[in-house]
Motif scaffolding. Sequence first.
Motif, PDB file in Angstrom:
ATOM      1  N   GLN A   1       0.821  -1.214   0.000  1.00 52.23           N
ATOM      2  CA  GLN A   1       0.000   0.000   0.000  1.00 52.23           C
ATOM      3  C   GLN A   1       0.858   1.268   0.000  1.00 52.23           C
TER       4      GLN A   1
ATOM      5  N   ARG B   1       1.410   6.583   1.493  1.00 53.81           N
ATOM      6  CA  ARG B   1       1.178   5.289   2.145  1.00 53.81           C
ATOM      7  C   ARG B   1      -0.225   5.230   2.736  1.00 53.81           C
ATOM      8  N   GLU B   2      -0.883   4.099   2.537  1.00 57.00           N
ATOM      9  CA  GLU B   2      -2.149   3.824   3.212  1.00 57.00           C
ATOM     10  C   GLU B   2      -1.787   3.304   4.608  1.00 57.00           C
TER      11      GLU B   2
ATOM     12  N   GLY C   1      -8.690   3.992   6.103  1.00 56.35           N
ATOM     13  CA  GLY C   1      -8.888   5.051   5.125  1.00 56.35           C
ATOM     14  C   GLY C   1      -7.948   6.233   5.271  1.00 56.35           C
ATOM     15  N   HIS C   2      -6.940   6.117   6.110  1.00 53.32           N
ATOM     16  CA  HIS C   2      -6.001   7.219   6.316  1.00 53.32           C
ATOM     17  C   HIS C   2      -4.732   7.024   5.496  1.00 53.32           C
ATOM     18  N   ARG C   3      -4.067   8.160   5.217  1.00 56.39           N
ATOM     19  CA  ARG C   3      -2.837   8.144   4.436  1.00 56.39           C
ATOM     20  C   ARG C   3      -1.789   9.045   5.081  1.00 56.39           C
TER      21      ARG C   3
ATOM     22  N   SER D   1      -3.076  12.180   7.426  1.00 57.41           N
ATOM     23  CA  SER D   1      -4.518  12.433   7.439  1.00 57.41           C
ATOM     24  C   SER D   1      -5.167  12.011   8.757  1.00 57.41           C
ATOM     25  N   ARG D   2      -4.576  11.061   9.455  1.00 58.26           N
ATOM     26  CA  ARG D   2      -5.158  10.619  10.730  1.00 58.26           C
ATOM     27  C   ARG D   2      -5.134  11.745  11.761  1.00 58.26           C
TER      28      ARG D   2
END
Length: 173
Positions: A38, A63-64, A68-70, A106-107
Amino acid sequence: MSAALALAGGAVQADQADRSQPLVIEANKPGTVDMLKQVVVFNGNVLVTQGTMRIKAERMELREVGEGHRTATALGVPGTQATFRQKREGLDEYIEGTADRIDYDSRSDLLKLTGNAHVRRLRGSSVADEITGELITYDNRAELFSVAGNNASGGRVRAVLTPPPPAASGASR
């Protein structure tokens, strides 16, 4: 030396509609999309878009990280920094930044600009506020910018904040 401030004029929250838009990555050189690990890596004049958000860099690693966060790392090259730009929620304003390296998670909704970092808030096309330092961290949830200097250069940081535009002149005195 470290300083923290919310840009003058209120909240700086990014356009929330961007999160539901597709993420598009383009580059001039071949890239890799590793579905097993990923991880996406693109090189050569990379452009990443998602709604109003734009990141330009020489190299981009995405990166995943689950749920659903990157995370993303955008790298510039000598003479050409990585850039970031995104519209503010509900306003005719943009936040844009440049740095040698830009990291996004994003988290935590955290953007870190490292290496000769510069962030500006634009009202329309006019620069309203500017922050410069070695490291600028933008916490979108807390609507807070933190800026730190480079200890080797004395740790100096700088912020230029303009007053908000005058209120509409409809009130009587």
